[in-house]
Design a protein around this motif. Structure first.
Motif, PDB file in Angstrom:
ATOM      1  N   ARG A 105       0.815  -1.217   0.000  1.00  0.00           N
ATOM      2  CA  ARG A 105       0.000   0.000   0.000  1.00  0.00           C
ATOM      3  C   ARG A 105       0.846   1.262   0.000  1.00  0.00           C
ATOM      4  O   ARG A 105       0.409   2.308  -0.477  1.00  0.00           O
ATOM      5  N   ASP A 106       2.052   1.157   0.563  1.00  0.00           N
ATOM      6  CA  ASP A 106       2.888   2.352   0.668  1.00  0.00           C
ATOM      7  C   ASP A 106       3.784   2.561  -0.554  1.00  0.00           C
ATOM      8  O   ASP A 106       4.601   3.481  -0.574  1.00  0.00           O
ATOM      9  N   THR A 107       3.641   1.704  -1.582  1.00  0.00           N
ATOM     10  CA  THR A 107       4.460   1.857  -2.783  1.00  0.00           C
ATOM     11  C   THR A 107       3.691   2.659  -3.830  1.00  0.00           C
ATOM     12  O   THR A 107       2.624   2.228  -4.287  1.00  0.00           O
ATOM     13  N   PRO A 108       4.200   3.828  -4.224  1.00  0.00           N
ATOM     14  CA  PRO A 108       3.484   4.622  -5.237  1.00  0.00           C
ATOM     15  C   PRO A 108       3.543   3.960  -6.605  1.00  0.00           C
ATOM     16  O   PRO A 108       4.411   3.130  -6.874  1.00  0.00           O
ATOM     17  N   GLU A 109       2.618   4.321  -7.468  1.00  0.00           N
ATOM     18  CA  GLU A 109       2.605   3.778  -8.827  1.00  0.00           C
ATOM     19  C   GLU A 109       3.788   4.338  -9.616  1.00  0.00           C
ATOM     20  O   GLU A 109       4.283   5.431  -9.320  1.00  0.00           O
ATOM     21  N   PRO A 110       4.262   3.585 -10.626  1.00  0.00           N
ATOM     22  CA  PRO A 110       5.371   4.082 -11.452  1.00  0.00           C
ATOM     23  C   PRO A 110       5.028   5.418 -12.100  1.00  0.00           C
ATOM     24  O   PRO A 110       3.868   5.727 -12.376  1.00  0.00           O
ATOM     25  N   HIS A 111       6.055   6.192 -12.363  1.00  0.00           N
ATOM     26  CA  HIS A 111       5.876   7.493 -13.014  1.00  0.00           C
ATOM     27  C   HIS A 111       5.247   7.288 -14.396  1.00  0.00           C
ATOM     28  O   HIS A 111       5.614   6.363 -15.115  1.00  0.00           O
ATOM     29  N   PRO A 112       4.304   8.146 -14.793  1.00  0.00           N
ATOM     30  CA  PRO A 112       3.636   7.954 -16.087  1.00  0.00           C
ATOM     31  C   PRO A 112       4.549   8.027 -17.300  1.00  0.00           C
ATOM     32  O   PRO A 112       4.204   7.503 -18.370  1.00  0.00           O
ATOM     33  N   ASP A 113       5.711   8.662 -17.171  1.00  0.00           N
ATOM     34  CA  ASP A 113       6.638   8.752 -18.312  1.00  0.00           C
ATOM     35  C   ASP A 113       7.508   7.509 -18.449  1.00  0.00           C
ATOM     36  O   ASP A 113       8.151   7.311 -19.485  1.00  0.00           O
ATOM     37  N   LEU A 114       7.565   6.671 -17.428  1.00  0.00           N
ATOM     38  CA  LEU A 114       8.462   5.514 -17.428  1.00  0.00           C
ATOM     39  C   LEU A 114       7.989   4.456 -18.409  1.00  0.00           C
ATOM     40  O   LEU A 114       6.828   4.045 -18.393  1.00  0.00           O
ATOM     41  N   ALA A 115       8.890   3.984 -19.273  1.00  0.00           N
ATOM     42  CA  ALA A 115       8.520   3.010 -20.300  1.00  0.00           C
ATOM     43  C   ALA A 115       9.295   1.706 -20.199  1.00  0.00           C
ATOM     44  O   ALA A 115       8.718   0.616 -20.274  1.00  0.00           O
ATOM     45  N   VAL A 116      10.637   1.785 -20.074  1.00  0.00           N
ATOM     46  CA  VAL A 116      11.486   0.600 -20.155  1.00  0.00           C
ATOM     47  C   VAL A 116      12.493   0.600 -19.015  1.00  0.00           C
ATOM     48  O   VAL A 116      13.033   1.650 -18.640  1.00  0.00           O
ATOM     49  N   LEU A 117      12.746  -0.594 -18.485  1.00  0.00           N
ATOM     50  CA  LEU A 117      13.766  -0.798 -17.461  1.00  0.00           C
ATOM     51  C   LEU A 117      14.765  -1.812 -17.987  1.00  0.00           C
ATOM     52  O   LEU A 117      14.380  -2.891 -18.449  1.00  0.00           O
ATOM     53  N   LEU A 118      16.050  -1.459 -17.932  1.00  0.00           N
ATOM     54  CA  LEU A 118      17.114  -2.351 -18.379  1.00  0.00           C
ATOM     55  C   LEU A 118      18.154  -2.476 -17.278  1.00  0.00           C
ATOM     56  O   LEU A 118      18.434  -1.512 -16.567  1.00  0.00           O
ATOM     57  N   ALA A 119      18.730  -3.664 -17.146  1.00  0.00           N
ATOM     58  CA  ALA A 119      19.806  -3.851 -16.180  1.00  0.00           C
ATOM     59  C   ALA A 119      21.062  -3.171 -16.700  1.00  0.00           C
ATOM     60  O   ALA A 119      21.330  -3.173 -17.910  1.00  0.00           O
ATOM     61  N   THR A 120      21.822  -2.564 -15.798  1.00  0.00           N
ATOM     62  CA  THR A 120      23.075  -1.948 -16.209  1.00  0.00           C
ATOM     63  C   THR A 120      23.997  -3.017 -16.764  1.00  0.00           C
ATOM     64  O   THR A 120      23.988  -4.164 -16.308  1.00  0.00           O
ATOM     65  N   GLY A 122      26.581  -5.589 -17.403  1.00  0.00           N
ATOM     66  CA  GLY A 122      27.489  -6.324 -16.534  1.00  0.00           C
ATOM     67  C   GLY A 122      27.005  -6.461 -15.111  1.00  0.00           C
ATOM     68  O   GLY A 122      27.733  -6.926 -14.246  1.00  0.00           O
ATOM     69  N   SER A 123      25.749  -6.055 -14.842  1.00  0.00           N
ATOM     70  CA  SER A 123      25.255  -6.122 -13.473  1.00  0.00           C
ATOM     71  C   SER A 123      25.181  -7.557 -12.971  1.00  0.00           C
ATOM     72  O   SER A 123      24.708  -8.447 -13.662  1.00  0.00           O
ATOM     73  N   THR A 124      25.659  -7.768 -11.769  1.00  0.00           N
ATOM     74  CA  THR A 124      25.514  -9.047 -11.100  1.00  0.00           C
ATOM     75  C   THR A 124      25.093  -8.760  -9.669  1.00  0.00           C
ATOM     76  O   THR A 124      25.070  -7.617  -9.231  1.00  0.00           O
ATOM     77  N   GLY A 125      24.772  -9.779  -8.924  1.00  0.00           N
ATOM     78  CA  GLY A 125      24.392  -9.575  -7.535  1.00  0.00           C
ATOM     79  C   GLY A 125      23.061  -8.862  -7.442  1.00  0.00           C
ATOM     80  O   GLY A 125      22.035  -9.427  -7.777  1.00  0.00           O
ATOM     81  N   ASN A 126      23.061  -7.612  -6.984  1.00  0.00           N
ATOM     82  CA  ASN A 126      21.838  -6.824  -6.832  1.00  0.00           C
ATOM     83  C   ASN A 126      21.869  -5.659  -7.817  1.00  0.00           C
ATOM     84  O   ASN A 126      22.206  -4.533  -7.447  1.00  0.00           O
ATOM     85  N   PRO A 127      21.533  -5.904  -9.078  1.00  0.00           N
ATOM     86  CA  PRO A 127      21.706  -4.862 -10.089  1.00  0.00           C
ATOM     87  C   PRO A 127      20.734  -3.703  -9.934  1.00  0.00           C
ATOM     88  O   PRO A 127      19.609  -3.857  -9.463  1.00  0.00           O
ATOM     89  N   LYS A 128      21.204  -2.531 -10.340  1.00  0.00           N
ATOM     90  CA  LYS A 128      20.317  -1.385 -10.496  1.00  0.00           C
ATOM     91  C   LYS A 128      19.641  -1.524 -11.850  1.00  0.00           C
ATOM     92  O   LYS A 128      20.176  -2.131 -12.772  1.00  0.00           O
ATOM     93  N   LEU A 129      18.478  -0.939 -11.976  1.00  0.00           N
ATOM     94  CA  LEU A 129      17.809  -0.886 -13.265  1.00  0.00           C
ATOM     95  C   LEU A 129      17.854   0.547 -13.779  1.00  0.00           C
ATOM     96  O   LEU A 129      17.731   1.506 -13.018  1.00  0.00           O
ATOM     97  N   VAL A 130      18.054   0.678 -15.081  1.00  0.00           N
ATOM     98  CA  VAL A 130      18.066   1.979 -15.748  1.00  0.00           C
ATOM     99  C   VAL A 130      16.633   2.337 -16.118  1.00  0.00           C
ATOM    100  O   VAL A 130      15.939   1.551 -16.762  1.00  0.00           O
ATOM    101  N   ARG A 131      16.193   3.519 -15.687  1.00  0.00           N
ATOM    102  CA  ARG A 131      14.828   3.963 -15.972  1.00  0.00           C
ATOM    103  C   ARG A 131      14.815   4.798 -17.260  1.00  0.00           C
ATOM    104  O   ARG A 131      15.407   5.877 -17.308  1.00  0.00           O
ATOM    105  N   LEU A 132      14.123   4.301 -18.281  1.00  0.00           N
ATOM    106  CA  LEU A 132      14.054   4.982 -19.573  1.00  0.00           C
ATOM    107  C   LEU A 132      12.628   5.452 -19.836  1.00  0.00           C
ATOM    108  O   LEU A 132      11.678   4.673 -19.727  1.00  0.00           O
ATOM    109  N   SER A 133      12.498   6.707 -20.207  1.00  0.00           N
ATOM    110  CA  SER A 133      11.173   7.261 -20.486  1.00  0.00           C
ATOM    111  C   SER A 133      10.733   6.918 -21.903  1.00  0.00           C
ATOM    112  O   SER A 133      11.537   6.530 -22.751  1.00  0.00           O
TER     113      SER A 133
END
Length: 435
Positions: A105-120, A122-133
């Motif tokens: 319930r405390d997690t807001p909805e994704p931003h309306p401009d957000l379209a694609v998420l890609l792993a950085t 060479g990411s391993t372990g706990n990768p960050k995701l790149v937020r692409l509009s």
């Protein structure tokens, strides 16, 4: 409009493809499915097949953020991502998780401009995701289509993974320009890849440096593929002599430079400037601008990511970067705006207190074959593919002489094969774990 009404998807080996009135209803059915899901991103194990591409296009049509990920992610890595990002649905993975966690319930909805998420890369372990509009994805697709003069008559195979930004940009740029994409999961070493390349009269081929070395071993001959007029290269530096070698085998050879954080590509070297700009990464793509700040390459453009995400809460954030990306690469711009990459800001080691550029180390010993350099405690480890043990000490002494440091600062190790990421780049983290 994305995709363009003339864009076509062809499954390798099949005589007919999907385009226009055939493609639109297939995507529309996917949009309907996506629209019934609870709010949140969807995870797609992105294979080079029709089902994956249709899911991607359906998410785009439904304005639903989609994470395009390696379909063969280890169960633990996928479970970690699912726990952190709480997707509304998970599709297409070899090791599917046991359901998805409910939305908090405390997690807001994704931003309306957000379209694609890609792993950085060479990411391993706990990768960050790149937020692409949506705007960034569309802008880069259109810029690449313009820079490479892609049109409705162009046909490209999926020679790279579609969860990798370079592979995805090939798909996006052709769909945006009304071109054709031939979907194949075969690799360059498989006979079926070349059979289908000829059958569908593919006009271009995208590859990373390691794949060009493969093509060289295969004795690639463009005359055997008369429709194939264009070769493109990104995903790391290709040695200038290799660039010249393959440029002679194609009507057009494009050298490109980019990062996932810029929705793939940042600069393009036009084929007509190869002869006088050999070794350059080219000029900024249409709509972009390059500058050097303190030696670091900084890119300005509409294709820059919104920022990184580490949890579901981050998906609600807006644009953190304002179209400005500090690349982490060191470089120089000449008087005409052509970029030359000279190394990585973080690819620096210290040997006996002296700063050593690891990229320079690799260039110095490239004549030994495939090599990779990593940093250790007051030394550099050089990994040389296929190097016999009795030659390791000699190579260490050579490096010491070249860099004017004692040879004991270089730990040279022969390996049967360098570990590679799915993108074809050297997996430096895997090598570092061995030291």
């Amino acid at each position: 409009m994305f995709p363009h009404p003339q864009a076509r998807l062809v499954v390798a080996g099949e005589p007919h493809g999907l385009s226009g009135d055939e493609l639109a209803p297939r995507v529309a059915r996917g949009v309907e499915t996506m629209s019934r899901l609870r709010p949140g991103p969807v995870f797609c194990g992105m294979r080079n097949n029709l089902a994956s591409v249709l899911r991607y296009l359906a998410a785009w049509g439904a304005r639903r953020p989609v994470a395009l990920l390696d379909p063969d992610l280890a169960p633990g890595a996928l479970a970690d991502l699912v726990a952190r990002f709480r997707p509304a649905a998970v599709f297409g993975f070899a090791h599917a998780p046991d359901g998805v966690p409910p939305a908090r319930r405390d997690t807001p909805e994704p931003h309306p401009d957000l379209a694609v998420l890609l792993a950085t890369s060479g990411s391993t372990g706990n990768p960050k995701l790149v937020r692409l509009s949506r705007a960034a994805v569309a802008a880069n697709a259109e810029a690449i289509a313009a820079a490479l003069a892609i049109g409705p008559g162009d046909v490209a195979p999926t020679s790279l993974p579609l969860h990798y930004s370079y592979g995805l940009s090939v798909l996006n740029s052709h769909l945006a320009a009304g071109g054709t994409v031939v979907l194949t999961e075969a690799g360059l070493l498989e006979r079926s890849f070349w059979t289908h390349l000829g059958l569908h009269r593919c006009t271009s081929l995208a590859a990373v440096p390691y794949q060009y070395e493969m093509l060289r071993r295969l004795r690639f001959d463009q005359s055997e593929h008369p429709a194939l007029t264009t070769l493109t290269q990104a995903g790391g530096r290709l040695a200038p002599d290799r660039v010249a070698e393959f440029a002679a085998k194609a009507e057009r050879f494009f050298v490109m430079y980019g990062q996932t954080e810029a929705t793939a590509r940042i600069a393009v070297l036009p084929p007509e400037r190869l002869h006088d700009k050999l070794g350059s990464a080219g000029v900024a793509i249409p709509g972009g601008r390059l500058e050097i700040d303190g030696g670091e390459v900084v890119y300005h453009g509409p294709n820059v990511m919104m920022g990184y995400a580490e949890t579901a809460a981050d998906l609600a954030r807006g644009d953190d970067l304002g179209g400005v990306l500090r690349t982490g690469d060191l470089g120089e711009l000449d008087g005409e705006g052509f970029l030359r990459i000279t190394g990585r800001v973080k690819r620096i080691a210290k040997v006996f207190g002296v700063r050593v550029n690891l990229d320079d180390v690799e260039r110095l010993v490239r004549d030994c074959g495939a090599v990779a350099a990593t940093s250790g405690d007051d030394r550099v480890t050089v990994w040389a593919e296929g190097l016999a043990a009795d030659r390791c000490a000699a190579l260490a002494r050579r490096l010491g002489a070249e860099l004017r440091l004692h040879w004991s600062g270089f730990d040279v190790r022969g390996v049967e094969r360098l570990p590679l990421l799915a993108t074809g780049k050297v997996d430096y983290r895997e090598l570092e774990a061995r030291t």
